[in-house]
Design a protein around this motif. Structure first.
Motif, PDB file in Angstrom:
ATOM      1  N   HIS A   1       0.842  -1.204   0.000  1.00 13.21           N
ATOM      2  CA  HIS A   1       0.000   0.000   0.000  1.00 13.21           C
ATOM      3  C   HIS A   1       0.871   1.245   0.000  1.00 13.21           C
ATOM      4  CE1 HIS A   1      -2.733  -3.109   1.496  1.00 13.21           C
ATOM      5  NE2 HIS A   1      -3.633  -2.425   0.827  1.00 13.21           N
ATOM      6  N   CYS A   2       0.408   2.252  -0.716  1.00 14.59           N
ATOM      7  CA  CYS A   2       1.123   3.520  -0.794  1.00 14.59           C
ATOM      8  C   CYS A   2       1.078   4.218   0.565  1.00 14.59           C
ATOM      9  CB  CYS A   2       0.493   4.405  -1.866  1.00 14.59           C
ATOM     10  SG  CYS A   2       1.332   5.982  -2.104  1.00 14.59           S
TER      11      CYS A   2
ATOM     12  N   VAL B   1      -0.539  -0.757  -4.286  1.00 11.41           N
ATOM     13  CA  VAL B   1       0.503  -0.598  -5.300  1.00 11.41           C
ATOM     14  C   VAL B   1       0.763  -1.950  -5.960  1.00 11.41           C
ATOM     15  CG1 VAL B   1       1.594   1.335  -4.117  1.00 11.41           C
ATOM     16  CG2 VAL B   1       2.411  -0.971  -3.684  1.00 11.41           C
ATOM     17  N   GLU B   2       1.313  -1.904  -7.165  1.00 14.16           N
ATOM     18  CA  GLU B   2       1.685  -3.127  -7.876  1.00 14.16           C
ATOM     19  C   GLU B   2       3.106  -2.968  -8.387  1.00 14.16           C
ATOM     20  OE1 GLU B   2      -0.985  -4.516 -10.848  1.00 14.16           O
ATOM     21  OE2 GLU B   2      -2.738  -4.266  -9.571  1.00 14.16           O
TER      22      GLU B   2
ATOM     23  N   SER C   1       9.778  -0.974 -10.504  1.00 12.60           N
ATOM     24  CA  SER C   1       9.363  -0.236  -9.310  1.00 12.60           C
ATOM     25  C   SER C   1       7.916  -0.557  -8.959  1.00 12.60           C
ATOM     26  CB  SER C   1       9.538   1.270  -9.535  1.00 12.60           C
ATOM     27  OG  SER C   1       8.768   1.697 -10.638  1.00 12.60           O
ATOM     28  N   PHE C   2       7.538  -0.205  -7.732  1.00 16.04           N
ATOM     29  CA  PHE C   2       6.150  -0.324  -7.298  1.00 16.04           C
ATOM     30  C   PHE C   2       5.429   0.958  -7.719  1.00 16.04           C
ATOM     31  CE2 PHE C   2       8.481  -3.021  -4.331  1.00 16.04           C
ATOM     32  CZ  PHE C   2       7.694  -4.158  -4.299  1.00 16.04           C
ATOM     33  N   LEU C   3       4.273   0.819  -8.352  1.00 17.29           N
ATOM     34  CA  LEU C   3       3.532   1.976  -8.850  1.00 17.29           C
ATOM     35  C   LEU C   3       2.187   2.093  -8.159  1.00 17.29           C
ATOM     36  CD1 LEU C   3       4.212   1.479 -12.676  1.00 17.29           C
ATOM     37  CD2 LEU C   3       5.497   2.883 -11.033  1.00 17.29           C
ATOM     38  N   CYS C   4       1.832   3.327  -7.796  1.00 18.96           N
ATOM     39  CA  CYS C   4       0.536   3.613  -7.196  1.00 18.96           C
ATOM     40  C   CYS C   4      -0.328   4.304  -8.259  1.00 18.96           C
ATOM     41  CB  CYS C   4       0.693   4.521  -5.977  1.00 18.96           C
ATOM     42  SG  CYS C   4      -0.890   4.940  -5.235  1.00 18.96           S
TER      43      CYS C   4
ATOM     44  N   SER D   1       5.535   6.370  -6.903  1.00 14.43           N
ATOM     45  CA  SER D   1       6.286   5.157  -7.190  1.00 14.43           C
ATOM     46  C   SER D   1       7.348   4.948  -6.118  1.00 14.43           C
ATOM     47  CB  SER D   1       6.915   5.196  -8.583  1.00 14.43           C
ATOM     48  OG  SER D   1       7.912   6.172  -8.657  1.00 14.43           O
TER      49      SER D   1
ATOM     50  N   CYS E   1      -3.196   5.777  -7.898  1.00 12.31           N
ATOM     51  CA  CYS E   1      -4.058   6.861  -7.405  1.00 12.31           C
ATOM     52  C   CYS E   1      -3.508   8.257  -7.691  1.00 12.31           C
ATOM     53  CB  CYS E   1      -4.294   6.707  -5.906  1.00 12.31           C
ATOM     54  SG  CYS E   1      -5.175   5.190  -5.482  1.00 12.31           S
TER      55      CYS E   1
ATOM     56  N   MET F   1       7.678   2.397   2.045  1.00  9.00           N
ATOM     57  CA  MET F   1       6.593   1.445   2.266  1.00  9.00           C
ATOM     58  C   MET F   1       6.825   0.734   3.600  1.00  9.00           C
ATOM     59  SD  MET F   1       6.471  -0.098  -1.615  1.00  9.00           S
ATOM     60  CE  MET F   1       5.311  -1.416  -1.290  1.00  9.00           C
TER      61      MET F   1
ATOM     62  N   CYS G   1      -3.471   3.618  -1.029  1.00  7.50           N
ATOM     63  CA  CYS G   1      -3.910   2.919  -2.240  1.00  7.50           C
ATOM     64  C   CYS G   1      -3.027   1.697  -2.479  1.00  7.50           C
ATOM     65  CB  CYS G   1      -3.812   3.841  -3.450  1.00  7.50           C
ATOM     66  SG  CYS G   1      -4.921   5.260  -3.371  1.00  7.50           S
TER      67      CYS G   1
END
Length: 85
Positions: free
Chosen positions: A23-24, A31-32, A39-42, A48, A44, A64, A29
């Protein structure tokens, strides 16, 4: 050739890895991880995080969250969130 992996060296490798909360840290939100960007991207607000969970773009105010992990009976177990750095 490298020496064969032993249970103790395999277990120590686990401690080098971290379980991140997906979660961001901006507004929570989900993240994936994007293999394309690494990288992990949000989705919303365009935030990142790098692979270690540190913010690299957008509004996230901090890293995170990280779960406490340990090996129990040969299995990796994660418990609760650690205090943010």
């Amino acid at each position: 050739p490298p020496p064969p992996s032993t249970p103790s060296s395999a277990a120590s490798d686990v401690y080098k890895r971290q379980v991140l909360d997906p979660h961001c840290t901006h507004l929570g939100c989900p993240v994936e991880f994007s293999t394309g960007s690494g990288s992990f991207l949000c989705p919303c607000h365009g935030g990142s995080f790098d692979p270690e969970g540190y913010p690299s773009a957008g509004p996230p105010p901090r890293r995170m969250d990280v779960y406490e992990t340990r090996v129990e009976d040969g299995e990796v177990v994660f418990r609760h969130l650690l205090d943010p750095e």
